[in-house]
Each structure stands twice: as C-alpha cells, then as structure tokens.
Design a protein around this motif. Sequence first.
Motif, PDB file in Angstrom:
ATOM      1  N   LYS A 110       0.841  -1.190   0.000  1.00 52.33           N
ATOM      2  CA  LYS A 110       0.000   0.000   0.000  1.00 52.33           C
ATOM      3  C   LYS A 110       0.886   1.253   0.000  1.00 52.33           C
ATOM      4  O   LYS A 110       1.909   1.284   0.678  1.00 52.33           O
ATOM      5  CB  LYS A 110      -0.919  -0.003   1.228  1.00 52.33           C
ATOM      6  N   VAL A 111       0.465   2.267  -0.746  1.00 51.11           N
ATOM      7  CA  VAL A 111       1.165   3.548  -0.766  1.00 51.11           C
ATOM      8  C   VAL A 111       0.162   4.663  -0.512  1.00 51.11           C
ATOM      9  O   VAL A 111      -1.042   4.493  -0.702  1.00 51.11           O
ATOM     10  CB  VAL A 111       1.884   3.779  -2.107  1.00 51.11           C
ATOM     11  N   GLY A 112       0.684   5.785  -0.057  1.00 50.97           N
ATOM     12  CA  GLY A 112      -0.175   6.940   0.190  1.00 50.97           C
ATOM     13  C   GLY A 112      -0.055   7.511   1.580  1.00 50.97           C
ATOM     14  O   GLY A 112      -0.404   8.668   1.822  1.00 50.97           O
ATOM     15  N   THR A 113       0.457   6.710   2.526  1.00 49.96           N
ATOM     16  CA  THR A 113       0.610   7.203   3.901  1.00 49.96           C
ATOM     17  C   THR A 113       2.059   7.201   4.359  1.00 49.96           C
ATOM     18  O   THR A 113       2.337   7.529   5.504  1.00 49.96           O
ATOM     19  CB  THR A 113      -0.224   6.365   4.878  1.00 49.96           C
ATOM     20  N   GLY A 114       2.980   6.842   3.500  1.00 51.76           N
ATOM     21  CA  GLY A 114       4.387   6.853   3.867  1.00 51.76           C
ATOM     22  C   GLY A 114       4.893   8.263   4.082  1.00 51.76           C
ATOM     23  O   GLY A 114       4.450   9.201   3.401  1.00 51.76           O
ATOM     24  N   ALA A 115       5.807   8.439   5.001  1.00 50.64           N
ATOM     25  CA  ALA A 115       6.312   9.773   5.338  1.00 50.64           C
ATOM     26  C   ALA A 115       7.035  10.429   4.172  1.00 50.64           C
ATOM     27  O   ALA A 115       6.984  11.653   3.998  1.00 50.64           O
ATOM     28  CB  ALA A 115       7.244   9.681   6.548  1.00 50.64           C
ATOM     29  N   ARG A 123       3.106  12.190  -8.839  1.00 51.06           N
ATOM     30  CA  ARG A 123       4.511  12.191  -8.439  1.00 51.06           C
ATOM     31  C   ARG A 123       4.724  11.343  -7.202  1.00 51.06           C
ATOM     32  O   ARG A 123       5.698  10.571  -7.116  1.00 51.06           O
ATOM     33  CB  ARG A 123       4.980  13.626  -8.191  1.00 51.06           C
ATOM     34  N   ALA A 124       3.818  11.457  -6.224  1.00 50.99           N
ATOM     35  CA  ALA A 124       3.956  10.700  -4.976  1.00 50.99           C
ATOM     36  C   ALA A 124       3.836   9.200  -5.233  1.00 50.99           C
ATOM     37  O   ALA A 124       4.630   8.403  -4.711  1.00 50.99           O
ATOM     38  CB  ALA A 124       2.899  11.146  -3.968  1.00 50.99           C
ATOM     39  N   ILE A 125       2.852   8.785  -6.035  1.00 53.42           N
ATOM     40  CA  ILE A 125       2.655   7.367  -6.303  1.00 53.42           C
ATOM     41  C   ILE A 125       3.858   6.778  -7.029  1.00 53.42           C
ATOM     42  O   ILE A 125       4.371   5.712  -6.667  1.00 53.42           O
ATOM     43  CB  ILE A 125       1.377   7.145  -7.134  1.00 53.42           C
TER      44      ILE A 125
END
Length: 332
Positions: A110-115, A123-125
């Motif tokens: 899962k991605v989206g809550t990593g610091a 860009r974040a994904i």
Amino acid sequence: MTETAHTVSVRTPLSVPTTAQTATIVDPVPAERRPLGLEGRRVLPVGLSGRPFGWTLDAAGSDAVLDAFLAAGGDLIDTADAYAGGRSEIILGNWMRSRRARDRMVVATKVGTGADHPGVGARAITAAVHDSLRRLRTDRLDLLVLHVDDPETDFEETLLAVDELIRAGSVLGFGVAAHPGMRLIEARIACAQLGVAPMLAVQPVYNLLHRRDWEQGIAPIAAAQRLAVMPRYSLAGGVLAGSAPAARRRLLGRGSARAEHEVLSAVDQIATEADATMAAVAMAWLLSRPDVVAPVASASTTDEVIDLVSATRLRLTRRQLGMLDRASQPFA
C-alpha cells in the motif's frame, strides 16, 4: 470454562499441531485457491500482513513467520510503505531474496501514507512505488493498493499514474483500501473513460465486529464491479482471536461490550465444537462471505501462522454460520 461479563476463556486445542509438527504433515485436502484478479494467479485464501515486520518483530522473528507461512502453502503477503517506516518491506525483500521465493509470492503493498511520499498524486505514487521496489528487492509489485482516499487529488491523475506503472511492468494490478462506495463508482467510470487498467481489488476493514460500513455501504458496489475482496483488520486487532486484553476489548466495543461479548462467546463455542482456534473460526466466517478472496491478518509466532492457514480448511456448518451472523447483528 469460566466467563465474566467481558472475558471469554481461550483454549488451545490439543489436536492443533505445532509448527514443527506441521512440517511433517501432508494435508490430504489442500485448500482451494482463489483468483485475485491477476492473470493466471490464484492464492491461498488468507493473506499474511507485514505490519509487525520491523515493528513488533525483528528480522529473525519475521523470517520465522514468513518461513512458516510459505511452508504451509501461503503466498499472499500484504505490506505498506508506511509499515515500520519502510522496514517491513526491507525485511520482506531480504527474506524473498534469501529464500529465492519471489516468484512463489504474491506481493501487495500500500502507498499513500508513507512519510516520504504521502498522498496519491502522480509524483507521490510513482516515487513511492519505485522506493518500494527497491526495498522489496524486486522488479514488480503484484498488487499496488492505494492506502488512502484523497478527494483533493483528481482521480484521473491518480489512475493515469497507476496505469503508466502497469504499462511499464512495475505494477501488475491495483486496488484501494479506504475508498467509500461512491469513490469506487467514480474510479470505475474514470477508468472506462480514460481507457486505463481497471481496479482489481478492495481492502476494507471487515470482521465480525465491524460489518456495517462494508456490508451496507460498499459491498454491493464492489460486487457489481467484481472486485476481489481482501478484508484487513480481520481479527479486530487480536480481539477475535481472544488475545487482546479485556480492557482493550471494552474500548473496541465502544459502548457495545455486551454485544461484543456475545460475538466472542459464539466464536469460542464454535471453536470448541470444531476443535479449532478462535482465530480460525473468525477467519473462516470471513471466507464464507460473498466475494471474499483472502482476509489479511497478522501473525507474531509460527503457531499463529498455522492458526490463520487452518481457516482455509475449516468448513463451518450452516448452523454455526447462523450463530455468528446472529451474534454479530448489532455490528451489521
């Protein structure tokens, strides 16, 4: 068996083998594997959560749990870039490399809550996936799961970024974890309009003590979209396994301690009848629910792994399922 208003005694059936014993047992009735939506892949219908890796379990303890899961036929591992600040992925990646087990595993992260890369913008994904691949020491994620729903981010941006990763082979399929029903509908429409890869899976919070949000709000929509359902928090933080302290059970009950006690009593009674553990009964109930492919749960010991896997071969009777449904109605 002695019970109070808020406690249920927990047994360890004598017939449940230790992990060492299971290594010498060939199960004559292997669990039926279920499709996850990935082409050509079916999984053992229980997923192992990587949440404890690098947090409550060190590398050696995590390796032991993973070894037991693999030996028992398990193949679905669910982790996240936020778990233990990325250490969960590192431990899992090192284990897969040392055991040469990557091709035998189905890895969901899962991605989206990593610091380092919060949110679900393009860009974040993209950055989060590349970092996860590096930590996992692999060239692809079998399933990318969006850990959060961010209404402030245009769904088209998110879906186009995910599709680009799928086209590049870095991701094989994707799902969501925290999106309400209407957002699933929006995602379906957007995927069709953009001509991008469709969503394959959903990871709701769903168990005997948390039924309402899923069953009343999201399940019909997920069924219409034929999404593979991978419930998380399957044992309610250990409550349904009988392993959480009474004070925590009361807190999780949020004023429904009596109703919660009824659920735990029903699970314990059926565990006695089936000569199984409470964890196995709670997981087997989930496996009886429509469209559920593989509930995800944590294990901190090798014997807890065996408890989880045993649920895949536990067939609850119609009467037992009815008992669990009635006891958990206050949460439905």
